[in-house]
Write a protein that holds these residues in place. Structure first.
Motif, PDB file in Angstrom:
ATOM      1  N   LYS A 173      28.550  32.868  74.230  1.00  0.00           N
ATOM      2  CA  LYS A 173      29.591  33.333  74.566  1.00  0.00           C
ATOM      3  C   LYS A 173      30.709  33.961  74.108  1.00  0.00           C
ATOM      4  CE  LYS A 173      28.284  28.206  74.926  1.00  0.00           C
ATOM      5  NZ  LYS A 173      28.317  26.846  75.487  1.00  0.00           N
ATOM      6  N   PRO A 174      31.054  34.572  75.274  1.00  0.00           N
ATOM      7  CA  PRO A 174      30.247  35.407  76.674  1.00  0.00           C
ATOM      8  C   PRO A 174      28.666  35.599  76.219  1.00  0.00           C
ATOM      9  CG  PRO A 174      31.957  36.113  76.352  1.00  0.00           C
ATOM     10  CD  PRO A 174      32.218  35.747  74.998  1.00  0.00           C
ATOM     11  N   LEU A 175      27.624  35.508  76.890  1.00  0.00           N
ATOM     12  CA  LEU A 175      26.211  36.142  76.152  1.00  0.00           C
ATOM     13  C   LEU A 175      26.638  37.497  76.399  1.00  0.00           C
ATOM     14  CD1 LEU A 175      23.605  34.890  75.265  1.00  0.00           C
ATOM     15  CD2 LEU A 175      22.591  35.701  77.350  1.00  0.00           C
ATOM     16  N   ASN A 176      25.900  38.377  75.365  1.00  0.00           N
ATOM     17  CA  ASN A 176      25.804  39.161  74.989  1.00  0.00           C
ATOM     18  C   ASN A 176      24.199  39.830  74.233  1.00  0.00           C
ATOM     19  OD1 ASN A 176      26.688  42.386  74.132  1.00  0.00           O
ATOM     20  ND2 ASN A 176      28.418  42.604  75.210  1.00  0.00           N
ATOM     21  N   PHE A 177      23.914  40.380  74.775  1.00  0.00           N
ATOM     22  CA  PHE A 177      22.475  40.914  74.056  1.00  0.00           C
ATOM     23  C   PHE A 177      22.156  42.167  74.175  1.00  0.00           C
ATOM     24  CE2 PHE A 177      20.714  38.471  77.638  1.00  0.00           C
ATOM     25  CZ  PHE A 177      20.400  39.651  77.709  1.00  0.00           C
ATOM     26  N   LEU A 178      21.343  43.259  73.688  1.00  0.00           N
ATOM     27  CA  LEU A 178      20.980  44.684  73.799  1.00  0.00           C
ATOM     28  C   LEU A 178      19.583  44.348  73.486  1.00  0.00           C
ATOM     29  CD1 LEU A 178      23.253  45.926  70.410  1.00  0.00           C
ATOM     30  CD2 LEU A 178      23.761  45.904  72.612  1.00  0.00           C
ATOM     31  N   VAL A 179      19.016  45.602  74.503  1.00  0.00           N
ATOM     32  CA  VAL A 179      17.313  45.055  75.151  1.00  0.00           C
ATOM     33  C   VAL A 179      16.951  46.913  74.776  1.00  0.00           C
ATOM     34  CG1 VAL A 179      17.800  45.307  77.071  1.00  0.00           C
ATOM     35  CG2 VAL A 179      15.576  44.671  76.171  1.00  0.00           C
ATOM     36  N   LYS A 180      16.114  47.226  74.355  1.00  0.00           N
ATOM     37  CA  LYS A 180      15.939  48.155  74.327  1.00  0.00           C
ATOM     38  C   LYS A 180      14.189  49.244  75.349  1.00  0.00           C
ATOM     39  CE  LYS A 180      16.317  50.774  69.828  1.00  0.00           C
ATOM     40  NZ  LYS A 180      15.760  51.772  68.611  1.00  0.00           N
ATOM     41  N   ASP A 181      14.650  49.532  76.014  1.00  0.00           N
ATOM     42  CA  ASP A 181      13.558  49.917  77.257  1.00  0.00           C
ATOM     43  C   ASP A 181      11.893  50.785  76.682  1.00  0.00           C
ATOM     44  OD1 ASP A 181      14.727  53.280  77.238  1.00  0.00           O
ATOM     45  OD2 ASP A 181      15.339  52.531  79.186  1.00  0.00           O
ATOM     46  N   TYR A 182      11.484  51.575  77.761  1.00  0.00           N
ATOM     47  CA  TYR A 182      10.423  52.574  76.549  1.00  0.00           C
ATOM     48  C   TYR A 182      10.956  53.690  75.704  1.00  0.00           C
ATOM     49  CZ  TYR A 182       7.211  48.847  78.123  1.00  0.00           C
ATOM     50  OH  TYR A 182       6.551  47.555  78.483  1.00  0.00           O
ATOM     51  N   ASP A 183      12.024  53.833  76.917  1.00  0.00           N
ATOM     52  CA  ASP A 183      12.897  56.034  76.457  1.00  0.00           C
ATOM     53  C   ASP A 183      13.526  55.300  75.184  1.00  0.00           C
ATOM     54  OD1 ASP A 183      11.162  56.597  78.302  1.00  0.00           O
ATOM     55  OD2 ASP A 183      12.701  56.328  79.835  1.00  0.00           O
ATOM     56  N   ASP A 184      13.536  54.610  74.152  1.00  0.00           N
ATOM     57  CA  ASP A 184      13.932  53.715  73.401  1.00  0.00           C
ATOM     58  C   ASP A 184      15.664  53.903  74.256  1.00  0.00           C
ATOM     59  OD1 ASP A 184      12.528  53.672  71.622  1.00  0.00           O
ATOM     60  OD2 ASP A 184      12.187  55.478  70.885  1.00  0.00           O
ATOM     61  N   ARG A 185      15.960  53.698  75.355  1.00  0.00           N
ATOM     62  CA  ARG A 185      17.642  53.416  75.287  1.00  0.00           C
ATOM     63  C   ARG A 185      17.947  52.257  75.337  1.00  0.00           C
ATOM     64  NH1 ARG A 185      16.040  56.762  80.889  1.00  0.00           N
ATOM     65  NH2 ARG A 185      15.440  55.376  80.813  1.00  0.00           N
ATOM     66  N   VAL A 186      19.189  52.157  74.722  1.00  0.00           N
ATOM     67  CA  VAL A 186      20.151  50.765  74.185  1.00  0.00           C
ATOM     68  C   VAL A 186      20.644  50.122  75.589  1.00  0.00           C
ATOM     69  CG1 VAL A 186      20.980  49.421  72.792  1.00  0.00           C
ATOM     70  CG2 VAL A 186      19.938  51.322  71.890  1.00  0.00           C
TER      71      VAL A 186
END
Length: 194
Positions: A173-186
């Motif tokens: 709260k507030p929602l905050n998250f990280l995700v990686k794509d296939y090119d290893d970009r965060v």
């Protein structure tokens, strides 16, 4: 008057009297009565139009091309048509005063761009995602996707979990998250709290 005319008037008064007991039939079909009926019909049509319109979540991103690869490639969201209510521009001023400057891009945006610019995706049956540019890059040059609606980011997070992508929740709260794509970009997904 003939008996047929009197009988017809009595039948019509009784028929409409069942629905509108306190309104005489003459005033119902007067100019004012017809105008009121037209306004009621118009209000009903507008209510049906607006209640059937899809819910639209808006996400501001730092790079539209990277966002397109993310939402179409990784999350496999189908593209959607621009909803009709956006042609009338009635939702464009909502939340504009509550934008935190930390999340805004320092580059100037083109004021001639319309509401249909950006990317449109179908998130759920009657829910669409509108992706627009305007967010700044995050720390360490991370791609940043900013949203004002918690439910929107929860839906995106569910889609990320279903696709078994790597992610890390930084804050609830507030929602905050990280995700990686296939090119290893965060990619940083951040909710802006109002």
């Amino acid at each position: 008057m003939t008996i047929a005319t009197v009988t017809f008037n009595l039948l019509m008064t009784n028929y409409f009297g069942a629905f509108l007991p306190s309104i005489p039939i003459d005033s119902l079909f007067s100019t004012q009565g017809i105008m009121v009926m037209l306004l009621v019909a118009y209000a009903g049509a507008m209510w049906m139009f607006l209640s059937s319109a899809p819910k639209v979540y808006t996400i501001m991103v730092s790079d539209l091309k990277v966002a397109q690869q993310f939402y179409e490639g990784l999350l496999d969201l189908p593209t959607a048509d621009v909803p009709l209510q956006y042609y009338y521009n009635y939702e464009q001023t909502l939340g504009a005063g509550a934008i935190d400057p930390l999340y805004m891009s320092t580059t100037a945006t083109n004021p001639s761009l319309g509401a249909s610019d950006g990317l449109w995706y179908q998130l759920k049956k009657n829910t669409q995602l509108h992706v627009i540019s305007g967010a700044s890059l995050g720390t360490k040059s991370r791609q940043r996707h900013v949203c004002f609606d918690h439910d929107c980011l929860e839906e995106v997070l569910l889609r990320i979990q279903a696709r078994r992508l790597r992610y890390k929740i930084r804050r609830d709260k507030p929602l905050n998250f990280l995700v990686k794509d296939y090119d290893d970009r965060v990619i940083e997904m951040a909710e802006v709290s109002n």
